[in-house]
Design a protein around this motif. Structure first.
Motif, mmCIF file in Angstrom:
data_model
loop_
_atom_site.group_PDB
_atom_site.id
_atom_site.type_symbol
_atom_site.label_atom_id
_atom_site.label_comp_id
_atom_site.label_asym_id
_atom_site.label_seq_id
_atom_site.Cartn_x
_atom_site.Cartn_y
_atom_site.Cartn_z
ATOM 1 N N ASN A 40 0.849 -1.199 0.000
ATOM 2 C CA ASN A 40 0.000 0.000 0.000
ATOM 3 C C ASN A 40 0.879 1.241 0.000
ATOM 4 O OD1 ASN A 40 -2.244 1.592 0.047
ATOM 5 N ND2 ASN A 40 -2.555 1.455 2.247
ATOM 6 N N CYS A 41 0.723 2.065 -1.011
ATOM 7 C CA CYS A 41 1.542 3.265 -1.174
ATOM 8 C C CYS A 41 0.613 4.477 -1.202
ATOM 9 C CB CYS A 41 2.343 3.174 -2.473
ATOM 10 S SG CYS A 41 3.497 4.528 -2.732
ATOM 11 N N THR A 42 0.844 5.427 -0.322
ATOM 12 C CA THR A 42 0.021 6.630 -0.242
ATOM 13 C C THR A 42 0.820 7.819 -0.748
ATOM 14 O OG1 THR A 42 -1.197 5.764 1.664
ATOM 15 C CG2 THR A 42 -1.321 8.143 1.256
ATOM 16 N N CYS A 43 0.226 8.580 -1.653
ATOM 17 C CA CYS A 43 0.910 9.742 -2.234
ATOM 18 C C CYS A 43 0.115 11.000 -1.951
ATOM 19 C CB CYS A 43 1.080 9.564 -3.744
ATOM 20 S SG CYS A 43 2.102 8.139 -4.220
ATOM 21 N N ARG A 44 0.843 12.067 -1.644
ATOM 22 C CA ARG A 44 0.233 13.357 -1.377
ATOM 23 C C ARG A 44 0.975 14.441 -2.159
ATOM 24 N NH1 ARG A 44 -3.484 13.030 2.505
ATOM 25 N NH2 ARG A 44 -3.470 11.227 3.891
ATOM 26 N N LEU A 45 0.275 15.541 -2.366
ATOM 27 C CA LEU A 45 0.857 16.636 -3.120
ATOM 28 C C LEU A 45 1.978 17.275 -2.320
ATOM 29 C CD1 LEU A 45 0.410 18.244 -5.794
ATOM 30 C CD2 LEU A 45 -0.914 19.865 -4.441
ATOM 31 N N ALA A 46 3.067 17.608 -3.002
ATOM 32 C CA ALA A 46 4.201 18.242 -2.328
ATOM 33 C C ALA A 46 3.777 19.562 -1.709
ATOM 34 C CB ALA A 46 5.335 18.469 -3.327
ATOM 35 N N GLY A 47 4.123 19.744 -0.430
ATOM 36 C CA GLY A 47 3.804 20.977 0.264
ATOM 37 C C GLY A 47 2.410 21.037 0.839
ATOM 38 N N SER A 48 1.639 19.973 0.755
ATOM 39 C CA SER A 48 0.291 19.953 1.311
ATOM 40 C C SER A 48 -0.070 18.527 1.687
ATOM 41 C CB SER A 48 -0.728 20.499 0.304
ATOM 42 O OG SER A 48 -0.931 19.582 -0.753
ATOM 43 N N ASP A 49 -1.228 18.372 2.291
ATOM 44 C CA ASP A 49 -1.718 17.050 2.671
ATOM 45 C C ASP A 49 -2.768 16.532 1.700
ATOM 46 O OD1 ASP A 49 -0.100 16.932 4.936
ATOM 47 O OD2 ASP A 49 -1.565 17.995 6.181
ATOM 48 N N HIS A 50 -2.874 17.152 0.546
ATOM 49 C CA HIS A 50 -3.895 16.747 -0.415
ATOM 50 C C HIS A 50 -3.500 15.415 -1.051
ATOM 51 C CE1 HIS A 50 -6.799 16.853 -3.655
ATOM 52 N NE2 HIS A 50 -7.336 17.938 -3.126
ATOM 53 N N PRO A 51 -4.355 14.386 -0.945
ATOM 54 C CA PRO A 51 -4.028 13.080 -1.532
ATOM 55 C C PRO A 51 -4.026 13.146 -3.057
ATOM 56 C CG PRO A 51 -6.288 13.096 -0.722
ATOM 57 C CD PRO A 51 -5.676 14.390 -0.269
#
Length: 300
Positions: A40-51
């Motif tokens: 399971n790999c979770t990615c978020r936008l750089a500089g924020s917590d937006h998935p």
């Protein structure tokens, strides 16, 4: 027992290592990913917590925000405000869904209204500016030219190659490609999307990804250079233009036009006034000369 434990541990590490290496976002090089469980790999936008959903394209609004953050981290010689106060790259305000907010503002409290492609569609104003709705960009016209070649491409081969490109690389359903026209070396691609289901990509996002690819600044994690093959021949793109057509006409007010018209009217009136003055002066000079001559004759 210990040798067996060592073998098992080595197998676990061997399996885990590729998993960690594969924890990246293929469709967004600015996404920060972390392994939060087996497979399971979770990615978020750089500089924020937006998935970030890496199975599809990231919205243009979020991409622009991530790019601004990336540029600030690189400490470019240009001040951030010069990028924010422009009609191209700026730090946008995005909804939770990732779409642009209808009103965008910069650090100097200058605001304007945008469409779903993030393109300004009104004049700039202060923070009292009201944008009632986010107007959808329904049509996108992409024009590009390729480098000169001895023989032009066959239209069916070119159409097939570009359709496959947009479908495979940019996840675009072919039904949104309204037409592809070819007049060597000019290629015209017309995208049309009135309403779209939630699972379909937005044509504005597709156009932005394509533009970044053509400019050798790919958003994809591999950052590989765009390569298009038309029946075995390379399509070398030379120039690119993108035009946006909204479902409602732009709402530019008449202030600038009125100022221009006023300036033209002023110039015309001044020119006319000067012309009339010159005519009056010339007439006065002629009359004055005649009177002097007439008086001289009477005295003689």
């Amino acid at each position: 027992m210990e040798p067996l434990f060592g073998v098992v541990l080595a197998l676990i590490l061997a399996v885990a290592s590729p998993a960690n290496d594969s924890c990246t976002c293929a469709t967004n090089k600015w996404a920060v990913c972390a392994q939060d469980g087996p497979g399971n790999c979770t990615c978020r936008l750089a500089g924020s917590d937006h998935p970030v959903d890496c199975s599809t394209l990231t919205s243009k609004c979020l991409l622009m925000k991530a790019q601004i953050i990336s540029l600030k981290e690189k400490r470019l010689w240009r001040p951030p405000r010069s990028m924010l106060d422009s009609d191209g790259l700026y730090n946008p305000d995005c909804e939770d869904s990732g779409v642009f907010k209808a009103r965008q503002c910069n650090q100097s409290s200058t605001c304007w209204c945008v469409n779903t492609a993030g393109v300004r569609r009104t004049e700039k104003g202060d923070r009292s500016l009201s944008c009632s709705e986010l107007v959808r960009t329904r049509w996108i016209y992409i024009e590009l030219t390729h480098k000169r070649r001895a023989n032009p491409f066959r239209v069916p081969d070119l159409t097939k190659a570009l359709t496959q490109l947009f479908e495979s690389r940019y996840k675009l359903n072919p039904k949104y490609i309204a037409a592809i026209k070819y007049d060597p070396p000019l290629i015209q691609i017309r995208l049309h999307q009135n309403k779209r289901p939630r699972w379909d990509v937005d044509i504005a996002d597709v156009a932005y990804y394509f533009e970044k690819d053509v400019n050798n600044d790919s958003v994809f994690h591999s950052n590989s250079k765009l390569s298009v093959s038309v029946n075995g021949d390379t399509l070398a793109i030379e120039k690119l233009w993108i035009y946006y057509v909204d479902e409602k006409a732009p709402e530019f007010c008449m202030r600038q036009l009125a100022a221009g018209i006023s300036a033209v009217v002023t110039v015309v009136l001044l020119t006319a006034g000067i012309g009339i003055a010159v005519l009056l002066i010339l007439r006065w000079l002629r009359t004055r000369t005649y009177k002097k001559f007439e008086c001289k004759e009477m005295r003689e």
